[in-house]
Design an enzyme around this catalytic site. Sequence first.
Site, PDB file in Angstrom:
ATOM      1  CB  SER A 111      41.917  51.013  36.787  1.00 33.39           C
ATOM      2  OG  SER A 111      43.066  50.403  36.243  1.00 33.39           O
ATOM      3  CG  HIS A 157      40.137  47.337  38.368  1.00 33.61           C
ATOM      4  ND1 HIS A 157      39.207  46.321  38.335  1.00 33.61           N
ATOM      5  CD2 HIS A 157      40.796  47.265  37.185  1.00 33.61           C
ATOM      6  CE1 HIS A 157      39.294  45.672  37.186  1.00 33.61           C
ATOM      7  NE2 HIS A 157      40.254  46.226  36.458  1.00 33.61           N
ATOM      8  CG  ASP A 177      43.720  46.649  35.160  1.00 27.19           C
ATOM      9  OD1 ASP A 177      42.775  45.874  34.976  1.00 27.19           O
ATOM     10  OD2 ASP A 177      43.587  47.894  35.229  1.00 27.19           O
ATOM     11  CG  MET A 223      47.657  43.695  31.931  1.00 20.17           C
ATOM     12  SD  MET A 223      47.870  45.127  30.865  1.00 20.17           S
ATOM     13  CE  MET A 223      46.430  46.093  31.303  1.00 20.17           C
ATOM     14  CG  MET A 232      37.165  43.093  29.546  1.00 21.61           C
ATOM     15  SD  MET A 232      37.933  44.065  30.859  1.00 21.61           S
ATOM     16  CE  MET A 232      38.729  45.386  29.959  1.00 21.61           C
ATOM     17  CG  ASP A 277      38.191  47.354  33.374  1.00 19.88           C
ATOM     18  OD1 ASP A 277      38.615  48.514  33.262  1.00 19.88           O
ATOM     19  OD2 ASP A 277      38.934  46.369  33.600  1.00 19.88           O
TER      20      ASP A 277
HETATM   21  C1  DX5 Z   1      42.287  47.530  30.497  1.00 22.96           C
HETATM   22  C2  DX5 Z   1      42.159  47.462  31.984  1.00 22.96           C
HETATM   23  C3  DX5 Z   1      41.447  48.596  32.602  1.00 22.96           C
HETATM   24  C4  DX5 Z   1      42.054  49.957  32.401  1.00 22.96           C
HETATM   25  C5  DX5 Z   1      40.930  50.949  32.255  1.00 22.96           C
HETATM   26  O1  DX5 Z   1      42.747  46.307  30.035  1.00 22.96           O
HETATM   27  O2  DX5 Z   1      41.469  46.278  32.361  1.00 22.96           O
HETATM   28  O3  DX5 Z   1      41.167  48.362  33.984  1.00 22.96           O
HETATM   29  O4  DX5 Z   1      42.901  50.349  33.445  1.00 22.96           O
HETATM   30  O5  DX5 Z   1      41.456  52.163  31.924  1.00 22.96           O
HETATM   31  P1  DX5 Z   1      40.559  53.383  31.414  1.00 22.96           P
HETATM   32  O6  DX5 Z   1      39.540  53.667  32.470  1.00 22.96           O
HETATM   33  O7  DX5 Z   1      41.550  54.469  31.237  1.00 22.96           O
HETATM   34  O8  DX5 Z   1      39.908  52.935  30.120  1.00 22.96           O
HETATM   35 ZN    ZN Z   2      40.801  46.012  34.436  1.00 22.98          ZN
END
Ligand code: DX5
Ligand code: ZN
Length: 220
Positions: free
Chosen positions: A7, A32, A34, A36, A136, A174
């Site tokens: 990610s 990946h 993300d 937001m 998640m 994730d």
């Molecule tokens: C959180 C994201 C993840 C995040 C995971 O909302 O969807 O993809 O980047 O990060 P780690 O692996 O550090 O928990």
């Molecule tokens: Zn994510």
Amino acid sequence: MIQLVPSILAADFSRLGEELQIIEDAGVKMVHIDVMDGMFVPSISVGLPVISSIRKKSSLCFDVHLMVEDPARYTKQFAEAGADIITIHAEAAKHLHRTICEIKTMGKQVGVVLNPSTPLNVLDYVLDDLDSVLLMTVNPGFGGQDYIPQMTRKISELSAIIKERGLNVNIEVDGGIKLSNVHEVIEAGANWIVAGSAVFGKDPSQNVKEFHKIFQKYQK
Ligand code: DX5
Ligand code: ZN
């Protein structure tokens, strides 16, 4: 096939192209991303211009995790920006089945994401249409959180449903996945492993190699 899906949320954004090259050289195939919106989740991260600009430099498979309200408003734009997989939250989609169909019509792979507290039964009538389900394993919005232990049972239950229905749906996980607990999610049935802080730490290339070493034990 087990895949590590780093990610970029944990990457150094001032050298994003370089970070992507490092993980690709270390053998990663998917990344990946993300997205937001500050509404569905409290944070705001990256969006369309970042994806189009890294698309020009990278041949990795772009797995775009849309943490946005009413994602149907944006699927076409993310497809055009270069997403290969578009993953939408069941909690954020007004017409989940319709949006899944629209993503497929654009020739993209489609995934549905569930927050930790969302039950698996919301997938019941859409599972056949999916390429992946993203569970998640932390509450969405931030990197670097701790894995929620109850999610192991959720992964196992989803894996059993997919097997029972004879489907070919990838189980992506994730949040909070590290070298120390990745065994647990793989053994429960996950095969796309998202990891942010566990990859883009001190030495991303070495971290990828360590994950791949563990995966080898599970590859048939
Ligand atoms: C959180 C994201 C993840 C995040 C995971 O909302 O969807 O993809 O980047 O990060 P780690 O692996 O550090 O928990
Ligand atoms: Zn994510």
